[in-house]
Design a protein around this motif. Structure first.
Motif, PDB file in Angstrom:
ATOM      1  N   VAL A  23       0.816  -1.220   0.000  1.00  0.00           N
ATOM      2  CA  VAL A  23       0.000   0.000   0.000  1.00  0.00           C
ATOM      3  C   VAL A  23       0.851   1.271   0.000  1.00  0.00           C
ATOM      4  N   ASP A  24       2.160   1.126   0.231  1.00  0.00           N
ATOM      5  CA  ASP A  24       3.051   2.281   0.202  1.00  0.00           C
ATOM      6  C   ASP A  24       4.468   1.782  -0.005  1.00  0.00           C
ATOM      7  N   VAL A  25       5.278   2.594  -0.678  1.00  0.00           N
ATOM      8  CA  VAL A  25       6.690   2.293  -0.889  1.00  0.00           C
ATOM      9  C   VAL A  25       7.478   3.395  -0.198  1.00  0.00           C
ATOM     10  N   ARG A  26       8.350   3.026   0.708  1.00  0.00           N
ATOM     11  CA  ARG A  26       9.157   4.004   1.440  1.00  0.00           C
ATOM     12  C   ARG A  26      10.502   4.150   0.757  1.00  0.00           C
ATOM     13  N   VAL A  27      10.896   5.395   0.495  1.00  0.00           N
ATOM     14  CA  VAL A  27      12.160   5.663  -0.188  1.00  0.00           C
ATOM     15  C   VAL A  27      12.971   6.689   0.592  1.00  0.00           C
ATOM     16  N   VAL A  28      14.276   6.695   0.314  1.00  0.00           N
ATOM     17  CA  VAL A  28      15.202   7.676   0.862  1.00  0.00           C
ATOM     18  C   VAL A  28      15.748   8.457  -0.322  1.00  0.00           C
ATOM     19  N   ARG A  29      15.748   9.768  -0.205  1.00  0.00           N
ATOM     20  CA  ARG A  29      16.274  10.612  -1.270  1.00  0.00           C
ATOM     21  C   ARG A  29      17.787  10.681  -1.153  1.00  0.00           C
ATOM     22  N   ILE A  48      -5.698  -5.485   4.129  1.00  0.00           N
ATOM     23  CA  ILE A  48      -6.872  -4.938   3.432  1.00  0.00           C
ATOM     24  C   ILE A  48      -6.366  -3.968   2.380  1.00  0.00           C
ATOM     25  N   ARG A  49      -7.041  -3.864   1.264  1.00  0.00           N
ATOM     26  CA  ARG A  49      -6.548  -3.039   0.164  1.00  0.00           C
ATOM     27  C   ARG A  49      -6.929  -1.576   0.307  1.00  0.00           C
ATOM     28  N   GLY A  50      -7.762  -1.228   1.244  1.00  0.00           N
ATOM     29  CA  GLY A  50      -8.270   0.127   1.382  1.00  0.00           C
ATOM     30  C   GLY A  50      -7.256   1.236   1.251  1.00  0.00           C
ATOM     31  N   PRO A  51      -6.101   1.175   1.922  1.00  0.00           N
ATOM     32  CA  PRO A  51      -5.157   2.287   1.861  1.00  0.00           C
ATOM     33  C   PRO A  51      -4.677   2.631   0.459  1.00  0.00           C
ATOM     34  N   VAL A  52      -4.661   1.677  -0.458  1.00  0.00           N
ATOM     35  CA  VAL A  52      -4.211   1.959  -1.817  1.00  0.00           C
ATOM     36  C   VAL A  52      -5.132   2.973  -2.478  1.00  0.00           C
ATOM     37  N   PHE A  53      -6.403   2.918  -2.173  1.00  0.00           N
ATOM     38  CA  PHE A  53      -7.383   3.728  -2.871  1.00  0.00           C
ATOM     39  C   PHE A  53      -7.700   5.066  -2.205  1.00  0.00           C
ATOM     40  N   PHE A  54      -7.097   5.367  -1.084  1.00  0.00           N
ATOM     41  CA  PHE A  54      -7.391   6.634  -0.421  1.00  0.00           C
ATOM     42  C   PHE A  54      -6.717   7.823  -1.095  1.00  0.00           C
ATOM     43  N   GLY A  55      -5.730   7.598  -1.929  1.00  0.00           N
ATOM     44  CA  GLY A  55      -5.066   8.690  -2.636  1.00  0.00           C
ATOM     45  C   GLY A  55      -4.298   9.608  -1.713  1.00  0.00           C
ATOM     46  N   LEU A  56      -3.708   9.060  -0.671  1.00  0.00           N
ATOM     47  CA  LEU A  56      -2.897   9.870   0.231  1.00  0.00           C
ATOM     48  C   LEU A  56      -1.710  10.425  -0.540  1.00  0.00           C
ATOM     49  N   THR A  57      -1.474  11.711  -0.407  1.00  0.00           N
ATOM     50  CA  THR A  57      -0.417  12.327  -1.184  1.00  0.00           C
ATOM     51  C   THR A  57       0.636  12.934  -0.281  1.00  0.00           C
ATOM     52  N   ARG A  58       1.832  13.053  -0.829  1.00  0.00           N
ATOM     53  CA  ARG A  58       2.964  13.638  -0.112  1.00  0.00           C
ATOM     54  C   ARG A  58       3.469  14.832  -0.909  1.00  0.00           C
ATOM     55  N   ASP A  59       4.155  15.743  -0.217  1.00  0.00           N
ATOM     56  CA  ASP A  59       4.725  16.882  -0.921  1.00  0.00           C
ATOM     57  C   ASP A  59       6.063  16.477  -1.554  1.00  0.00           C
ATOM     58  N   ARG A  60       6.754  17.434  -2.149  1.00  0.00           N
ATOM     59  CA  ARG A  60       8.015  17.133  -2.851  1.00  0.00           C
ATOM     60  C   ARG A  60       9.092  16.589  -1.933  1.00  0.00           C
ATOM     61  N   GLU A  61       9.008  16.870  -0.656  1.00  0.00           N
ATOM     62  CA  GLU A  61       9.982  16.360   0.307  1.00  0.00           C
ATOM     63  C   GLU A  61       9.561  15.009   0.883  1.00  0.00           C
ATOM     64  N   GLY A  62       8.446  14.467   0.393  1.00  0.00           N
ATOM     65  CA  GLY A  62       7.992  13.157   0.848  1.00  0.00           C
ATOM     66  C   GLY A  62       7.154  13.189   2.116  1.00  0.00           C
ATOM     67  N   ARG A  63       6.724  14.380   2.533  1.00  0.00           N
ATOM     68  CA  ARG A  63       5.921  14.509   3.755  1.00  0.00           C
ATOM     69  C   ARG A  63       4.444  14.563   3.400  1.00  0.00           C
ATOM     70  N   PHE A  64       3.623  14.017   4.296  1.00  0.00           N
ATOM     71  CA  PHE A  64       2.173  14.118   4.134  1.00  0.00           C
ATOM     72  C   PHE A  64       1.717  15.515   4.508  1.00  0.00           C
ATOM     73  N   GLY A  65       0.668  16.015   3.853  1.00  0.00           N
ATOM     74  CA  GLY A  65      -0.007  17.215   4.313  1.00  0.00           C
ATOM     75  C   GLY A  65      -0.731  16.860   5.608  1.00  0.00           C
ATOM     76  N   TRP A  66      -1.198  17.819   6.362  1.00  0.00           N
ATOM     77  CA  TRP A  66      -1.773  17.520   7.678  1.00  0.00           C
ATOM     78  C   TRP A  66      -3.019  16.651   7.565  1.00  0.00           C
ATOM     79  N   VAL A  67      -3.834  16.843   6.533  1.00  0.00           N
ATOM     80  CA  VAL A  67      -5.035  16.015   6.384  1.00  0.00           C
ATOM     81  C   VAL A  67      -4.640  14.584   6.035  1.00  0.00           C
ATOM     82  N   SER A  68      -3.741  14.443   5.058  1.00  0.00           N
ATOM     83  CA  SER A  68      -3.288  13.107   4.671  1.00  0.00           C
ATOM     84  C   SER A  68      -2.585  12.409   5.828  1.00  0.00           C
ATOM     85  N   GLU A  69      -1.832  13.155   6.628  1.00  0.00           N
ATOM     86  CA  GLU A  69      -1.132  12.556   7.768  1.00  0.00           C
ATOM     87  C   GLU A  69      -2.123  12.020   8.800  1.00  0.00           C
TER      88      GLU A  69
END
Length: 107
Positions: A23-29, A48-69
């Motif tokens: 449901v998520d791939v963690r990377v290091v820049r 459960i597959r649910g998290p794939v479809f929530f469309g959680l987004t990160r900014d250019r630095e890889g951080r979640f916005g406060w709502v997504s977090e």
């Protein structure tokens, strides 16, 4: 393989026990040079597959916005973290691990 191709793949441990879906791939820049690159350090896997479809987004630095977090804290509860070094093989919709499910840690 592109990182987006890992999303949704089934993950199986070394004994053939199903762990869940990616449901998520963690990377290091990696900084330096003219090109910026990223290295995969792990996968977040959910039964459960649910998290794939929530469309959680990160900014250019890889951080979640406060709502997504806030949503991610709820959605990713109970997920399993799979360190990339434990991945033996991947492709054709499946990720095969070198380790057993019980040795993996929860997110």
């Amino acid at each position: 393989m592109a990182l987006t191709e890992l999303m949704g793949q089934s993950v199986w441990d070394s004994q053939g026990i199903w762990v869940g879906h990616v449901v998520d791939v963690r990377v290091v820049r990696n900084k330096g040079g003219l090109q910026e690159s990223h290295t995969v350090y792990g996968l977040v896997v959910s039964a459960i597959r649910g998290p794939v479809f929530f469309g959680l987004t990160r900014d250019r630095e890889g951080r979640f916005g406060w709502v997504s977090e806030a949503v991610a804290k709820v959605v990713y509860t109970g997920c399993t973290f799979v360190p990339w070094e434990t991945v033996e093989d991947y492709g054709d919709g499946e990720v095969i691990l070198k380790t057993v499910k019980k040795e993996l840690s929860r997110v």
